[in-house]
Enzyme design. Structure first.
Site, short mmCIF file in Angstrom:
data_model
loop_
_atom_site.label_atom_id
_atom_site.label_comp_id
_atom_site.label_asym_id
_atom_site.label_seq_id
_atom_site.Cartn_x
_atom_site.Cartn_y
_atom_site.Cartn_z
N LYS A 165 6.66 -24.91 15.84
CA LYS A 165 7.33 -23.77 16.45
C LYS A 165 8.81 -23.85 16.09
O LYS A 165 9.58 -24.63 16.67
CB LYS A 165 7.11 -23.78 17.96
CG LYS A 165 5.67 -23.50 18.35
CD LYS A 165 5.21 -22.15 17.82
CE LYS A 165 3.77 -21.86 18.12
NZ LYS A 165 3.32 -20.57 17.56
N ASP A 193 6.19 -21.79 11.95
CA ASP A 193 5.97 -20.51 12.61
C ASP A 193 7.22 -20.12 13.39
O ASP A 193 7.52 -20.68 14.44
CB ASP A 193 4.77 -20.62 13.54
CG ASP A 193 4.47 -19.32 14.26
OD1 ASP A 193 5.04 -18.28 13.89
OD2 ASP A 193 3.64 -19.33 15.19
N GLU A 218 5.49 -18.70 8.43
CA GLU A 218 4.76 -17.76 9.27
C GLU A 218 5.70 -16.86 10.07
O GLU A 218 6.60 -17.34 10.75
CB GLU A 218 3.83 -18.51 10.23
CG GLU A 218 3.02 -17.59 11.11
CD GLU A 218 2.01 -18.33 11.96
OE1 GLU A 218 1.73 -17.86 13.09
OE2 GLU A 218 1.48 -19.37 11.52
N ASP A 241 1.51 -12.58 11.52
CA ASP A 241 0.83 -12.71 12.81
C ASP A 241 1.17 -11.53 13.71
O ASP A 241 0.41 -10.58 13.84
CB ASP A 241 1.25 -14.04 13.45
CG ASP A 241 0.60 -14.29 14.82
OD1 ASP A 241 -0.13 -13.41 15.31
OD2 ASP A 241 0.83 -15.35 15.40
N LYS A 265 -5.61 -12.55 16.26
CA LYS A 265 -5.65 -12.81 17.69
C LYS A 265 -6.59 -11.80 18.36
O LYS A 265 -6.34 -10.59 18.32
CB LYS A 265 -4.25 -12.72 18.30
CG LYS A 265 -3.35 -13.89 17.94
CD LYS A 265 -2.00 -13.75 18.61
CE LYS A 265 -1.23 -15.05 18.62
NZ LYS A 265 -0.83 -15.50 17.29
#
Length: 366
Positions: A165, A193, A218, A241, A265
């Site tokens: 992250k 990400d 990402e 994403d 998702k």
């Protein structure tokens, strides 16, 4: 068969690590999840779950799930839960947008269809396409050295795919990526990400500074257009994403060559019915996927497992075992991680039985 009642339960899902942190200073300590029960006149009940990642991640929030269900549920009463396309059209006609609210009802109806036919959901989604679903581990955003140390700890649990992250300032994120990359072993996969956390100039700095590192980039920026600019500035493999919210976004990304991988998702796109469509389009277009959701417990993890199990291995980049992040079990029969992998249940439907003592009394009955 007809739907006779919709019930919703609110459950708190505390984290083993105490806090999950990502870009722009966002964090969650206890996730607020909603479990939905769809009851029928055949005596079959299906279950779904929706758990937004806080209120500042996507256009979704926990109270919105339950208030939306109050609005939506009456429109599905008396419908056949096995007629999934008819059901989804009815939900879309009665409530414009808000796909995350519809997701748990859709998933619960897949659970009903599986129970009614005696088949696991993965069989209904196309059949078992792989045996072991490879999992990734999200590394919560903390100091760079501590994040790199966490990679080693999670490898001991069997993970070989790690999602850092990032999305803080460029300097610390460059350090995060380089230190964690140094912990990689042959066969490991590293993803940085940013969760929309970089401006374009920060993204440009980071991808240039780590151009020699074996890392996926990402969702660097908030918008599709900004991400596309960053994509064209780097040769590193690229994941989208947050900006892939439906078939339209996906087809645009395919036409533009905007990504090498997407994160699919399930609740963000409205449930398994629409996720299956996007999954099949990705397979036909040669785009691998991380099969996941925003967050959740045992029922969400089971749902992910069934969609991933029915996805060809070469297009299944990774998946998520959210129930291993938390401290509360809400269903029996959910997949459990074994050496960095999981499997969907072979039992009919999702193969899970809610632990009613953990769910408590329903907060909504329609």
């Amino acid at each position: 068969m007809k739907i006779t009642s919709i019930k919703a339960y609110q459950v708190d899902l505390p984290l083993k690590e105490g806090r999950y942190s990502w870009s722009n200073g966002n964090f969650v300590e206890v996730f607020d999840s909603t479990v939905v029960a769809v009851e029928t006149d055949a005596g079959i009940t299906g279950y779904g779950e929706c758990c937004p990642l806080g209120s500042a991640y996507l256009p979704a929030y926990a109270l919105g799930v339950r208030s939306g269900l109050m609005e939506l549920a009456p429109s599905v009463i008396r419908l056949d839960p096995r007629a999934l396309d008819v059901l989804n059209r009815a939900m879309d006609e009665s409530l414009r947008g808000h796909p995350y609210i519809k997701a748990a009802i859709d998933v619960a109806c897949w659970d009903i269809l599986g129970q009614a036919t005696g088949l696991p959901v993965y069989q209904l989604l196309g059949g078992k396409a792989q045996d072991d679903i490879q999992l990734y581990r999200a590394i919560s955003q903390i100091e760079p050295k501590a994040m790199a140390a966490n990679v080693a700890g999670y490898r001991d649990e069997g993970y070989t795919k790690f999602q850092l992250k990032v999305g803080a300032d460029a300097d610390s994120d460059i350090e995060r990526i380089r230190l964690s990359a140094a912990e990689m072993r042959p066969g490991d996969v590293l993803v940085a990400d940013a969760n929309t956390g970089w401006t374009m100039h920060e993204a440009a700095r980071v991808v240039n500074a780590v151009r020699d590192v074996d890392v996926y980039i990402e969702q660097p920026c908030p918008t599709y257009e900004e991400c596309l600019v960053t994509r064209r500035r780097t040769t590193l493999p690229f994941v989208l994403d947050e900006v892939i919210g439906g078939v339209g976004d996906l087809t645009r990304g395919l036409a533009d060559g905007a990504m090498d991988v997407i994160n699919l998702k399930i609740s963000k796109v409205g449930g398994l019915t629409k996720a299956r469509l996007m999954r099949d389009l990705c397979v036909q277009s040669g785009i691998p996927m991380t099969i996941e959701d925003t967050w959740g417990g045992d029922i969400v993890t089971a749902t992910i497992a069934h969609l991933a199990q029915s996805t060809p291995e070469e297009f299944s980049f990774s998946a998520t075992d959210f129930n291993s992040y938390g401290t509360v079990d809400i269903a029996e029969g959910a997949p459990k991680r074994v050496n960095g992998t999981m499997k969907a249940s072979d039992a009919p439907g999702l193969g899970v039985t809610p632990i009613m003592a953990a769910l408590g009394d329903p907060v909504l009955v329609v």
